[in-house]
Design a protein around this motif. Structure first.
Motif, PDB file in Angstrom:
ATOM      1  N   LYS A 228       0.768  -1.383  -0.178  1.00 63.33           N
ATOM      2  CA  LYS A 228      -0.045  -0.013  -0.064  1.00 63.33           C
ATOM      3  C   LYS A 228       1.068   1.183  -0.010  1.00 63.33           C
ATOM      4  O   LYS A 228       0.524   2.177  -0.744  1.00 63.33           O
ATOM      5  N   GLN A 229       2.155   1.033   0.731  1.00 57.34           N
ATOM      6  CA  GLN A 229       2.858   2.492   0.593  1.00 57.34           C
ATOM      7  C   GLN A 229       3.740   2.494  -0.439  1.00 57.34           C
ATOM      8  O   GLN A 229       3.657   3.737  -0.955  1.00 57.34           O
ATOM      9  N   VAL A 230       3.997   1.500  -1.317  1.00 56.92           N
ATOM     10  CA  VAL A 230       4.539   1.658  -2.616  1.00 56.92           C
ATOM     11  C   VAL A 230       3.601   2.234  -3.552  1.00 56.92           C
ATOM     12  O   VAL A 230       3.677   3.266  -4.180  1.00 56.92           O
ATOM     13  N   ALA A 231       2.167   1.643  -3.445  1.00 53.67           N
ATOM     14  CA  ALA A 231       1.247   1.989  -4.559  1.00 53.67           C
ATOM     15  C   ALA A 231       0.974   3.531  -4.110  1.00 53.67           C
ATOM     16  O   ALA A 231       0.798   4.508  -5.351  1.00 53.67           O
ATOM     17  N   LYS A 232       0.640   3.694  -2.668  1.00 50.28           N
ATOM     18  CA  LYS A 232       0.383   5.481  -2.715  1.00 50.28           C
ATOM     19  C   LYS A 232       1.785   6.383  -3.088  1.00 50.28           C
ATOM     20  O   LYS A 232       1.285   7.471  -3.688  1.00 50.28           O
ATOM     21  N   TYR A 233       2.801   6.090  -2.951  1.00 53.52           N
ATOM     22  CA  TYR A 233       3.928   6.908  -3.210  1.00 53.52           C
ATOM     23  C   TYR A 233       4.060   6.644  -5.020  1.00 53.52           C
ATOM     24  O   TYR A 233       4.472   7.828  -5.459  1.00 53.52           O
ATOM     25  N   SER A 234       4.079   5.739  -5.241  1.00 61.45           N
ATOM     26  CA  SER A 234       4.522   5.411  -6.810  1.00 61.45           C
ATOM     27  C   SER A 234       3.441   5.692  -7.683  1.00 61.45           C
ATOM     28  O   SER A 234       3.696   6.109  -8.876  1.00 61.45           O
ATOM     29  N   LEU A 235       2.305   5.139  -7.511  1.00 57.45           N
ATOM     30  CA  LEU A 235       1.177   5.478  -8.450  1.00 57.45           C
ATOM     31  C   LEU A 235       1.059   7.137  -9.195  1.00 57.45           C
ATOM     32  O   LEU A 235       0.984   7.078 -10.324  1.00 57.45           O
ATOM     33  N   PRO A 236       1.078   8.065  -8.277  1.00 58.04           N
ATOM     34  CA  PRO A 236       1.234   9.299  -8.820  1.00 58.04           C
ATOM     35  C   PRO A 236       2.226   9.680  -9.607  1.00 58.04           C
ATOM     36  O   PRO A 236       2.289  10.113 -10.670  1.00 58.04           O
ATOM     37  N   ARG A 237       3.415   9.021  -9.294  1.00 56.45           N
ATOM     38  CA  ARG A 237       4.844   9.330  -9.964  1.00 56.45           C
ATOM     39  C   ARG A 237       4.781   8.160 -11.210  1.00 56.45           C
ATOM     40  O   ARG A 237       5.589   8.527 -12.093  1.00 56.45           O
ATOM     41  N   LEU A 238       3.873   7.030 -11.224  1.00 56.77           N
ATOM     42  CA  LEU A 238       3.638   6.500 -12.650  1.00 56.77           C
ATOM     43  C   LEU A 238       3.327   7.401 -13.492  1.00 56.77           C
ATOM     44  O   LEU A 238       3.769   7.304 -14.640  1.00 56.77           O
ATOM     45  N   LEU A 239       2.268   8.009 -13.334  1.00 57.53           N
ATOM     46  CA  LEU A 239       1.737   8.960 -14.369  1.00 57.53           C
ATOM     47  C   LEU A 239       2.881  10.036 -14.526  1.00 57.53           C
ATOM     48  O   LEU A 239       2.901  10.524 -15.840  1.00 57.53           O
ATOM     49  N   GLY A 240       3.521  10.720 -13.703  1.00 54.31           N
ATOM     50  CA  GLY A 240       4.672  11.581 -13.865  1.00 54.31           C
ATOM     51  C   GLY A 240       5.728  10.974 -14.719  1.00 54.31           C
ATOM     52  O   GLY A 240       6.047  11.692 -15.725  1.00 54.31           O
ATOM     53  N   ASP A 241       6.021   9.657 -14.564  1.00 55.51           N
ATOM     54  CA  ASP A 241       6.913   8.927 -15.625  1.00 55.51           C
ATOM     55  C   ASP A 241       6.586   9.087 -16.891  1.00 55.51           C
ATOM     56  O   ASP A 241       7.380   9.234 -17.972  1.00 55.51           O
ATOM     57  N   PHE A 242       5.219   8.550 -17.023  1.00 57.01           N
ATOM     58  CA  PHE A 242       4.516   8.570 -18.432  1.00 57.01           C
ATOM     59  C   PHE A 242       4.650  10.026 -19.091  1.00 57.01           C
ATOM     60  O   PHE A 242       5.085  10.085 -20.357  1.00 57.01           O
ATOM     61  N   PHE A 243       4.375  10.990 -18.494  1.00 57.99           N
ATOM     62  CA  PHE A 243       4.348  12.293 -19.057  1.00 57.99           C
ATOM     63  C   PHE A 243       5.863  12.829 -19.257  1.00 57.99           C
ATOM     64  O   PHE A 243       6.300  13.225 -20.234  1.00 57.99           O
ATOM     65  N   LEU A 244       6.673  12.414 -18.322  1.00 54.18           N
ATOM     66  CA  LEU A 244       8.438  12.544 -18.592  1.00 54.18           C
ATOM     67  C   LEU A 244       8.711  12.271 -19.889  1.00 54.18           C
ATOM     68  O   LEU A 244       9.519  12.962 -20.780  1.00 54.18           O
ATOM     69  N   PHE A 245       8.353  10.653 -19.949  1.00 53.04           N
ATOM     70  CA  PHE A 245       8.946  10.228 -21.217  1.00 53.04           C
ATOM     71  C   PHE A 245       7.949  10.493 -22.366  1.00 53.04           C
ATOM     72  O   PHE A 245       8.793  10.334 -23.719  1.00 53.04           O
ATOM     73  N   SER A 246       6.979  10.489 -22.288  1.00 56.17           N
ATOM     74  CA  SER A 246       6.029  11.063 -23.274  1.00 56.17           C
ATOM     75  C   SER A 246       6.517  12.373 -24.046  1.00 56.17           C
ATOM     76  O   SER A 246       6.480  12.847 -25.212  1.00 56.17           O
TER      77      SER A 246
END
Length: 430
Positions: A228-246
């Motif tokens: 849950k900790q991983v998901a809470k911190y990482s999921l918003p940054r997953l979107l950020g990574d997508f935008f970064l490389f997009s």
């Protein structure tokens, strides 16, 4: 003499050693990248070289979606847990991160299968089943490699981080040299195979050296909590990574669709030359994330802020010097890293080089921002920047205009990062 002794002490520090070691290896990686571009620009025609760049950038986007933000979470949390000597939580966090990445990967692969026709055209520009499978195959392998890099960063083991990364990057020129017939399928097949072997060897080495094999009993509840900790911190940054490389991949995909692959090749020349300098700035961020996280855990955040303030001045001055140098050396660099066929990219490259200054500031601040704040400020910054890029691209037509759009959006990205970091550091100093 005191001045010389002070310099010696600074150079002998752990952070200085990591910076020097990382700088040298990142330079080697960068030179390998340019060697590959030189070889491929000679051996492939302009259209195929453009297609290669589209696929390579698509792989970068996919792999960071599959990594699901753990490339940021692992260096932060692992550094904090190890600084506190909480080895049980450190090990649990890694196990939970692996489970989280596996979950995201399965979900994304299902989407890739269901929407295969649409995604094949978007990712590789054609309906080629084998090339489509290879693209996803290498994306998964690259995700595994990135997870390993993040683990080494979190452990503050920058020697293994750099060596593993260098070998993976070297596998591409090696692939090109041993391939009897240079086709896109052969290039990505060999690169996938050699990268897999590299990851496998480093996992065995890490397992034998101890890794995180601590004698703590880890329950399912422990893993569930950290998941849950991983998901809470990482999921918003997953979107950020997508935008970064997009942010990097969208322009080449758009130009390929609405102009042509020749224009993609010229645009890629400019971006490639810009990456010469951005690589020098981004490597330090790899060290700053675990370093600032460790300072946070030890209540030494003022020390980290002081270093970043000094780096801001250095980044701005060096960026201005590099931009000036690139202006006069553009033709020489195109001939050095590509061929005469790509000289028409000169004017585009001169425009794109201006993005270096704002990008250098973004590359400096993004890791400290993620270290001190659980809230995904970088994701918000990247979302705003990416939307500005997409909207602007649809309102301009020529390659020159699109290049200026990239520069102005980079300015927006750098400015937002500076504002967010200024607010966060002031709060931490109160």
């Amino acid at each position: 003499m005191k001045f010389i002794e002070t310099i010696k002490q600074k150079l002998s520090s752990k952070m200085a050693s990591d910076v020097i070691w990382t700088f040298v290896v990142q330079m080697i990686i960068m030179l390998c990248s340019f060697a590959v571009n030189k070889i491929l620009s000679i051996k492939l025609d302009i259209d195929t070289f453009g297609e290669y760049n589209v696929i390579k950038r698509s792989i970068s986007v996919i792999s960071f979606v599959l990594l699901a933000g753990t490339g940021i979470a692992i260096p932060r949390f692992l550094a904090i847990y190890l600084a506190k000597k909480d080895y049980k939580q450190a090990k649990t966090f890694i196990i939970s991160s692996i489970c989280f990445v596996a979950t995201i990967t399965i979900l994304v692969l299902l989407i890739a299968f269901i929407f295969k026709t649409f995604l094949a055209d978007l990712i590789i520009g054609e309906d080629d089943n084998l090339l489509y499978i290879l693209t996803w195959g290498y994306s998964i392998i690259l995700t595994s490699a990135s997870f390993l890099y993040a683990f080494f960063r979190g452990k503050n083991d920058f020697k293994k981080f750099n060596i593993s990364q260098a070998i993976v990057q070297l596998s591409l020129p090696i692939s090109i040299l041993i391939i009897p017939k240079l086709t896109l399928i052969n290039i990505f097949s060999w690169w996938t195979f050699l990268t897999f072997i590299t990851i496998f060897i480093f996992i065995i080495i890490e397992k034998k050296s101890g890794g995180l094999n601590y004698n703590d009993n880890i329950s399912k509840q422990d893993i569930k909590y950290q998941y849950k900790q991983v998901a809470k911190y990482s999921l918003p940054r997953l979107l950020g990574d997508f935008f970064l490389f997009s942010f990097s991949a969208f322009p080449v995909i758009y130009i390929s669709k609405y102009i042509n692959n020749e224009a993609v090749s010229y645009y890629s020349v400019g971006i490639t030359i810009v990456s010469i300098a951005t690589a020098l700035y981004s490597f330090l961020g790899m060290i700053l994330l675990p370093y600032v996280s460790e300072c946070l855990a030890k209540n030494k955040i003022s020390e980290a802020i002081s270093k970043i303030n000094k780096l801001t001045i250095i980044y701005i001055l060096t960026a201005l010097i590099i931009i000036s140098a690139f202006y006069f050396l553009t033709e020489f660099m195109i001939l050095l890293f590509f061929t005469e066929e790509y000289l028409p990219a000169r004017d585009i490259t001169i425009i794109l080089v201006l993005s270096l200054l704002p990008q250098s500031l973004y590359l400096l601040y993004r890791n400290p921002i993620d270290a001190v704040s659980v809230f995904p400020f970088n994701t918000i910054i990247l979302l705003i920047s990416f939307l500005a890029l997409v909207i602007s691209f649809f309102n301009f037509n020529t390659l020159e205009e699109l290049s200026w759009v990239y520069v102005f959006v980079s300015v927006l990205q750098g400015l937002l990062s500076f504002i967010v970091w200024s607010v966060l550091k002031n709060k931490k100093q109160q």
